[in-house]
Write a protein that holds these residues in place. Sequence first.
Motif, short mmCIF file in Angstrom:
data_model
loop_
_atom_site.label_atom_id
_atom_site.label_comp_id
_atom_site.label_asym_id
_atom_site.label_seq_id
_atom_site.Cartn_x
_atom_site.Cartn_y
_atom_site.Cartn_z
N MET A 1 0.98 -1.10 0.17
CA MET A 1 0.12 0.08 0.11
C MET A 1 0.93 1.20 -0.14
SD MET A 1 -3.00 1.25 2.52
CE MET A 1 -3.93 2.42 2.40
N SER A 2 0.69 2.13 -0.82
CA SER A 2 1.33 3.39 -1.06
C SER A 2 0.96 4.25 0.25
CB SER A 2 1.20 3.98 -2.40
OG SER A 2 1.92 5.29 -2.56
N VAL A 3 2.06 4.95 0.70
CA VAL A 3 2.14 6.11 1.93
C VAL A 3 1.31 7.26 1.14
CG1 VAL A 3 3.18 7.34 3.50
CG2 VAL A 3 3.72 5.03 3.14
N VAL A 4 1.61 7.77 -0.06
CA VAL A 4 1.30 8.88 -0.66
C VAL A 4 0.31 8.39 -1.95
CG1 VAL A 4 1.69 11.11 -1.79
CG2 VAL A 4 2.92 10.30 0.16
N SER A 5 -0.87 8.95 -1.96
CA SER A 5 -1.69 8.75 -3.15
C SER A 5 -2.01 9.83 -3.68
CB SER A 5 -3.12 7.88 -2.88
OG SER A 5 -2.69 6.80 -2.03
N LEU A 6 -1.93 9.96 -5.28
CA LEU A 6 -2.13 11.12 -5.96
C LEU A 6 -3.74 11.22 -6.27
CD1 LEU A 6 -1.15 13.62 -7.91
CD2 LEU A 6 -1.03 11.88 -9.72
N LEU A 7 -4.27 12.22 -5.97
CA LEU A 7 -5.85 12.30 -5.82
C LEU A 7 -6.27 13.05 -7.22
CD1 LEU A 7 -6.83 13.16 -2.18
CD2 LEU A 7 -6.72 10.85 -3.18
N GLY A 8 -5.38 13.95 -7.80
CA GLY A 8 -5.89 14.67 -8.76
C GLY A 8 -4.88 15.71 -9.54
N VAL A 9 -4.81 16.07 -10.70
CA VAL A 9 -4.00 16.86 -11.46
C VAL A 9 -4.70 17.91 -12.27
CG1 VAL A 9 -1.93 17.45 -12.60
CG2 VAL A 9 -2.00 15.42 -11.03
N GLU A 10 -4.70 18.98 -12.27
CA GLU A 10 -5.41 20.26 -12.85
C GLU A 10 -4.40 20.84 -13.62
OE1 GLU A 10 -8.97 23.60 -12.66
OE2 GLU A 10 -8.15 22.60 -10.94
N VAL A 11 -4.67 21.34 -14.83
CA VAL A 11 -3.92 21.86 -15.62
C VAL A 11 -4.60 23.14 -16.04
CG1 VAL A 11 -2.76 22.20 -18.14
CG2 VAL A 11 -3.17 19.87 -17.03
N LYS A 12 -3.76 24.20 -15.49
CA LYS A 12 -4.34 25.63 -15.30
C LYS A 12 -4.50 26.33 -16.61
CE LYS A 12 -5.64 26.65 -11.73
NZ LYS A 12 -6.79 26.31 -11.31
N ASN A 13 -3.39 26.46 -17.21
CA ASN A 13 -3.18 27.37 -18.37
C ASN A 13 -3.31 26.16 -19.74
OD1 ASN A 13 -0.98 26.38 -17.79
ND2 ASN A 13 0.27 28.25 -18.55
N ASN A 14 -4.44 25.88 -20.29
CA ASN A 14 -4.51 25.29 -21.39
C ASN A 14 -5.72 25.65 -22.15
OD1 ASN A 14 -3.69 22.67 -22.80
ND2 ASN A 14 -5.40 21.73 -21.93
N PRO A 15 -5.63 25.79 -23.43
CA PRO A 15 -4.36 25.78 -24.37
C PRO A 15 -3.50 27.03 -23.99
CG PRO A 15 -6.25 26.27 -25.57
CD PRO A 15 -6.73 25.82 -24.32
N ALA A 16 -2.38 27.12 -24.51
CA ALA A 16 -1.34 28.24 -24.27
C ALA A 16 -0.48 28.23 -25.35
CB ALA A 16 -0.84 28.07 -22.84
N THR A 17 0.20 29.35 -25.34
CA THR A 17 1.20 29.66 -26.63
C THR A 17 2.39 28.51 -26.18
OG1 THR A 17 2.39 31.14 -25.30
CG2 THR A 17 0.86 31.96 -27.03
N PHE A 18 3.44 28.33 -27.20
CA PHE A 18 4.21 27.26 -26.94
C PHE A 18 5.25 27.51 -25.81
CE2 PHE A 18 8.44 25.07 -27.91
CZ PHE A 18 8.00 23.94 -28.17
#
Length: 286
Positions: A1-18
């Motif tokens: 069992m993992s001690v740290v679990s990733l719950l979510g990731v949100e991309v803030k600036n998308n789309p954007a310039t290169f």
Amino acid sequence: MSVVSLLGVEVKNNPATFDAPYEFEITFECLEQLQKDLEWKLTYVGSATSNEYDQELDSVLVGPIPVGVNKFIFKAEAPDLARIPNSEIIGVTVILLSCSYEDREFVRVGYYVNNEYMDEALQLEPPAKPVIEKVRRHILAEKPRVTRFAIKWDSEESAPPEFPPDQPEADLVADGDQYGIEEEEEEEEEEAEGAQEGAAAAGAEDAEMAGAEDTAGPQPEEDAASEAGSEEIDIEDSEDEEEEEEEGEEGGDDDMEMDEAGQNGEQKQTSAQQPVTQGNADVMVH
């Protein structure tokens, strides 16, 4: 069992310039108090054919980590164009967001990134040297690819078991000591015994056939020789003798038929015994 679990990731600036910075809002949960910090890292894949063009855009240490749900903003600069082949700038590539504990990676999130011109004319006829000011990136945030790894945390109890276990004694087994070798040897012995029994039965049949020729009944020539010494021959006596000869011949045929019937019975019994031996051999194989 993992001690740290990733719950979510949100991309803030998308789309954007290169050339715009990357920005992510990361939410994770910690189940135990950790002694060290977590290291988050963002990697840009510069080419689909070689990893020598991969770039680590940024990394950050997060800690101390309290027990419970945690959230933070992770920012990283755009990749260096000088380290990317011109033919690989426009098109689809990948970025990797990963987290490690004491240099042991336990989670990785991959996103596809599509780099394309905002101008339709440049889309139809792209220049040999990309015009970065007019390139837009689009991260496919709705389709991430998450990979998790079991690692050791602070205690030995959290270390994942080794799999598969080491088996050094497996290399010491001789080539002849293989599974099924005994069954194969027993099968060969039974087949050899069956062949010997069949040969012996065939020899006995030949001997019986040879003996049958000697005991097939009285021969007509011997009867004729015994009667050659008499000068007077009566018609009735001759007829009686012919009838006796015919009866003797018929009796000899009966003896031959009985002998052949006995021989055929023995052949059937011998052939009936052979499949039983083969059947036992099959059982030993299985």
